[in-house]
Scaffold this motif. Sequence first.
Motif, PDB file in Angstrom:
ATOM      1  N   TRP A  52      -0.357  12.877   8.371  1.00 51.02           N
ATOM      2  CA  TRP A  52      -1.584  11.946   8.418  1.00 51.02           C
ATOM      3  C   TRP A  52      -2.533  12.083   9.411  1.00 51.02           C
ATOM      4  O   TRP A  52      -3.533  11.722   9.424  1.00 51.02           O
ATOM      5  N   THR A  60     -12.527  13.109   7.086  1.00 45.95           N
ATOM      6  CA  THR A  60     -11.767  12.040   6.140  1.00 45.95           C
ATOM      7  C   THR A  60     -10.378  12.421   5.879  1.00 45.95           C
ATOM      8  O   THR A  60      -9.922  13.484   6.147  1.00 45.95           O
ATOM      9  N   THR A  63      -5.698  12.493   1.410  1.00 44.96           N
ATOM     10  CA  THR A  63      -5.646  11.765   0.032  1.00 44.96           C
ATOM     11  C   THR A  63      -4.247  11.766  -0.615  1.00 44.96           C
ATOM     12  O   THR A  63      -3.747  10.890  -1.350  1.00 44.96           O
ATOM     13  N   GLY A  67      -2.118   7.833  -0.659  1.00 40.14           N
ATOM     14  CA  GLY A  67      -3.252   7.341  -0.159  1.00 40.14           C
ATOM     15  C   GLY A  67      -2.971   6.473   1.254  1.00 40.14           C
ATOM     16  O   GLY A  67      -3.598   5.614   1.723  1.00 40.14           O
ATOM     17  N   PRO A  70      -5.214   6.421   5.713  1.00 38.89           N
ATOM     18  CA  PRO A  70      -5.795   5.554   6.349  1.00 38.89           C
ATOM     19  C   PRO A  70      -5.052   4.420   7.152  1.00 38.89           C
ATOM     20  O   PRO A  70      -5.364   3.922   8.206  1.00 38.89           O
ATOM     21  N   ARG A  71      -4.305   3.793   6.473  1.00 39.64           N
ATOM     22  CA  ARG A  71      -3.245   2.965   7.076  1.00 39.64           C
ATOM     23  C   ARG A  71      -2.392   3.276   8.178  1.00 39.64           C
ATOM     24  O   ARG A  71      -2.260   2.631   9.115  1.00 39.64           O
ATOM     25  N   ALA A  74      -4.749   3.755  11.180  1.00 44.32           N
ATOM     26  CA  ALA A  74      -5.193   2.388  11.620  1.00 44.32           C
ATOM     27  C   ALA A  74      -3.942   1.950  12.511  1.00 44.32           C
ATOM     28  O   ALA A  74      -4.064   1.272  13.463  1.00 44.32           O
ATOM     29  N   MET A  80     -12.242   4.809  14.013  1.00 40.34           N
ATOM     30  CA  MET A  80     -12.865   5.048  12.691  1.00 40.34           C
ATOM     31  C   MET A  80     -14.542   4.919  12.827  1.00 40.34           C
ATOM     32  O   MET A  80     -14.790   4.221  13.597  1.00 40.34           O
ATOM     33  N   ARG A  81     -15.103   5.649  11.931  1.00 39.96           N
ATOM     34  CA  ARG A  81     -16.513   5.414  11.695  1.00 39.96           C
ATOM     35  C   ARG A  81     -16.584   5.225  10.166  1.00 39.96           C
ATOM     36  O   ARG A  81     -16.823   6.283   9.659  1.00 39.96           O
ATOM     37  N   GLY A  82     -16.403   4.129   9.818  1.00 39.44           N
ATOM     38  CA  GLY A  82     -16.488   3.788   8.290  1.00 39.44           C
ATOM     39  C   GLY A  82     -15.050   4.145   7.612  1.00 39.44           C
ATOM     40  O   GLY A  82     -14.043   3.647   8.217  1.00 39.44           O
ATOM     41  N   THR A  83     -15.095   5.014   6.773  1.00 35.70           N
ATOM     42  CA  THR A  83     -14.016   5.405   6.183  1.00 35.70           C
ATOM     43  C   THR A  83     -13.245   6.721   6.905  1.00 35.70           C
ATOM     44  O   THR A  83     -12.366   7.455   6.199  1.00 35.70           O
ATOM     45  N   ARG A  84     -14.089   7.408   7.790  1.00 36.85           N
ATOM     46  CA  ARG A  84     -13.771   8.493   8.300  1.00 36.85           C
ATOM     47  C   ARG A  84     -13.369   8.369   9.896  1.00 36.85           C
ATOM     48  O   ARG A  84     -13.755   7.583  10.571  1.00 36.85           O
TER      49      ARG A  84
END
Length: 102
Positions: A52, A60, A63, A67, A70-71, A74, A80-84
């Motif tokens: 990851w 990005t 995927t 998916g 992202p978790r 985090a 992050m900047r939004g979803t990236r």
Amino acid sequence: MSTDIVAEVRAEVAAIPAGSVASYGDIAERIGTSPRQVGRTMGLLDEGVPWWRVVRADGTPATCHQGQAPRLLAEEGIAMRGTRVDMRRTRHRGEGPVPPLP
């Protein structure tokens, strides 16, 4: 696929410290191959490698693995900047831990 490239990619990914990321291109540049080859090789790595932490050049997350990237990012406190991923703040350049921004 060469076992050497698999070993090289595995070593590079394993060296990315928690809280940092590298792009497929970053890894490719370090080992002398293409980002696509790194991406293909990533699919051959075992679950013990922090997959990851490898993201696209634009930040990005991956995927694959239902998916979960992202978790997992985090949970490590990745900026992050939004979803990236904020590549400026979290990119690992292969020289040790990423220094904090002033």
